[in-house]
Design an enzyme around this catalytic site. Structure first.
Site, mmCIF file in Angstrom:
data_model
loop_
_atom_site.group_PDB
_atom_site.id
_atom_site.type_symbol
_atom_site.label_atom_id
_atom_site.label_comp_id
_atom_site.label_asym_id
_atom_site.label_seq_id
_atom_site.Cartn_x
_atom_site.Cartn_y
_atom_site.Cartn_z
ATOM 1 N N LYS A 171 -9.720 -11.611 -34.725
ATOM 2 C CA LYS A 171 -10.379 -12.426 -35.737
ATOM 3 C C LYS A 171 -11.392 -13.393 -35.131
ATOM 4 O O LYS A 171 -12.385 -13.737 -35.787
ATOM 5 C CB LYS A 171 -9.329 -13.204 -36.542
ATOM 6 C CG LYS A 171 -9.902 -13.947 -37.735
ATOM 7 C CD LYS A 171 -10.558 -12.994 -38.718
ATOM 8 C CE LYS A 171 -11.137 -13.742 -39.916
ATOM 9 N NZ LYS A 171 -11.881 -12.865 -40.818
ATOM 10 N N SER B 259 -38.472 -3.055 -34.331
ATOM 11 C CA SER B 259 -37.073 -3.048 -34.745
ATOM 12 C C SER B 259 -36.990 -2.774 -36.247
ATOM 13 O O SER B 259 -37.411 -1.722 -36.707
ATOM 14 C CB SER B 259 -36.404 -4.368 -34.364
ATOM 15 O OG SER B 259 -35.002 -4.263 -34.440
#
Length: 300
Positions: free
Chosen positions: A161, A109
């Site tokens: 949010k 990764s």
């Protein structure tokens, strides 16, 4: 207090101070080590805070004695932005001097992302690498909290949010938004791979789905250049740097650990003692502001 006890305390205090002074001089007088050499930087663990690594890379770039650098990576990856920050700094280094990656147990990764900034990648046959992709996970604990009688209320300024909150499921719109974001970051990762490796996008793209490879599998796909250990990487760096052989002493920065004075008397006192010691040393014109804590690593 007896005279003997006072003597013991005084001797102990002198030993502590002398140990501190010796440590400072060991750290701040790298000029005792001279001649053309290679730099060695180890990136280990999860990649999050990269400020220290970036400082070392910059120092290698500006140090004329360092003719090439080996980046030893033993990391499963980490956060995206810090990885990209260090990657950009490594690219600047590669513009001035050879950069060779040595993969340890795992360089996957973000660890592989960093590798793509190099001129040459050396992996062990059993190194775990690849994992080229992005993952985002959320835990939904709504039903568990319901069974426990826990209810949450959310007051938010916008529709999304609280996206990813463990107190409710994602909406389909939120899944779409997050999927698009993951795809964008994945594309950035793939761009780094294609830019840094001698591979064609069409041929390598089917393998860039997050899967991991052994070092030997990665070699077959063109994701690494050579199989070998860290000494093979050092030999390659010396070759690319035009050195006749691997220098007997390699310049390796070491992360500074908390010293004895800091442990016994606190960091503030230790910092004051260090500042006083450095000020005294600098009057002799021997220590510089950019000195680093170094250890000498012998190549075999």
């Amino acid at each position: 207090m007896s005279k003997g006890l006072k003597t013991i305390i005084l001797v102990a205090a002198l030993v502590i101070i002398m140990a501190f002074v010796v440590g400072i001089f060991h750290r701040d007088f790298p000029d005792a080590f001279a001649g053309d050499t290679l730099g060695l930087l180890r990136v280990e663990g999860v990649i999050t805070d990269v400020d220290w690594y970036m400082e070392q890379v910059k120092s290698f770039r500006t140090n004329d004695r360092v003719k090439g650098v080996v980046l030893r990576i033993d990391s499963p990856g980490g956060a995206v932005a810090p990885t990209q920050e260090l990657y950009d700094e490594l690219l600047k280094l590669k513009e001035k001097k050879p950069l060779v990656v040595s993969m340890g147990t795992v360089a996957a990764s973000g660890g592989y992302y960093l590798s793509c900034a190099s001129d040459w990648i050396v992996a062990n046959p059993g190194t775990i690498t690849g994992s080229i992709g992005v993952i985002m996970e959320f835990t939904n604990m709504e039903k568990l909290f319901g069974k426990l009688g826990i209810r949450t209320e959310t007051i938010k300024s916008g529709l999304h949010k609280d996206m990813g909150s463990p107190f409710r499921e994602l909406t389909e719109e939120e899944r779409t938004l997050l999927t698009e974001m993951v795809k964008d970051v994945r594309e950035q990762f793939v761009e780094a791979v294609v830019a840094g490796r001698p591979v064609e996008f069409e041929k390598i793209n089917p393998y860039l789905d997050g899967r991991v490879f052994t070092g030997r599998q990665a070699l077959g796909l063109g994701l690494v250049d050579e199989l070998g250990n860290i000494n093979v990487a050092l030999e390659k760096a010396a070759e690319l740097a035009g050195l006749p052989k691997v220098p007997a002493e390699i310049l390796e920065p070491e992360k500074r650990r908390k010293g004895l004075l800091a442990v016994l008397f606190g960091s503030a006192f230790a910092d004051q003692m260090e500042a006083a010691t450095l000020g005294w040393a600098q009057m002799g014109g021997t220590a510089g502001k950019n000195s680093r804590f170094l250890q000498l690593w012998r190549a075999f």
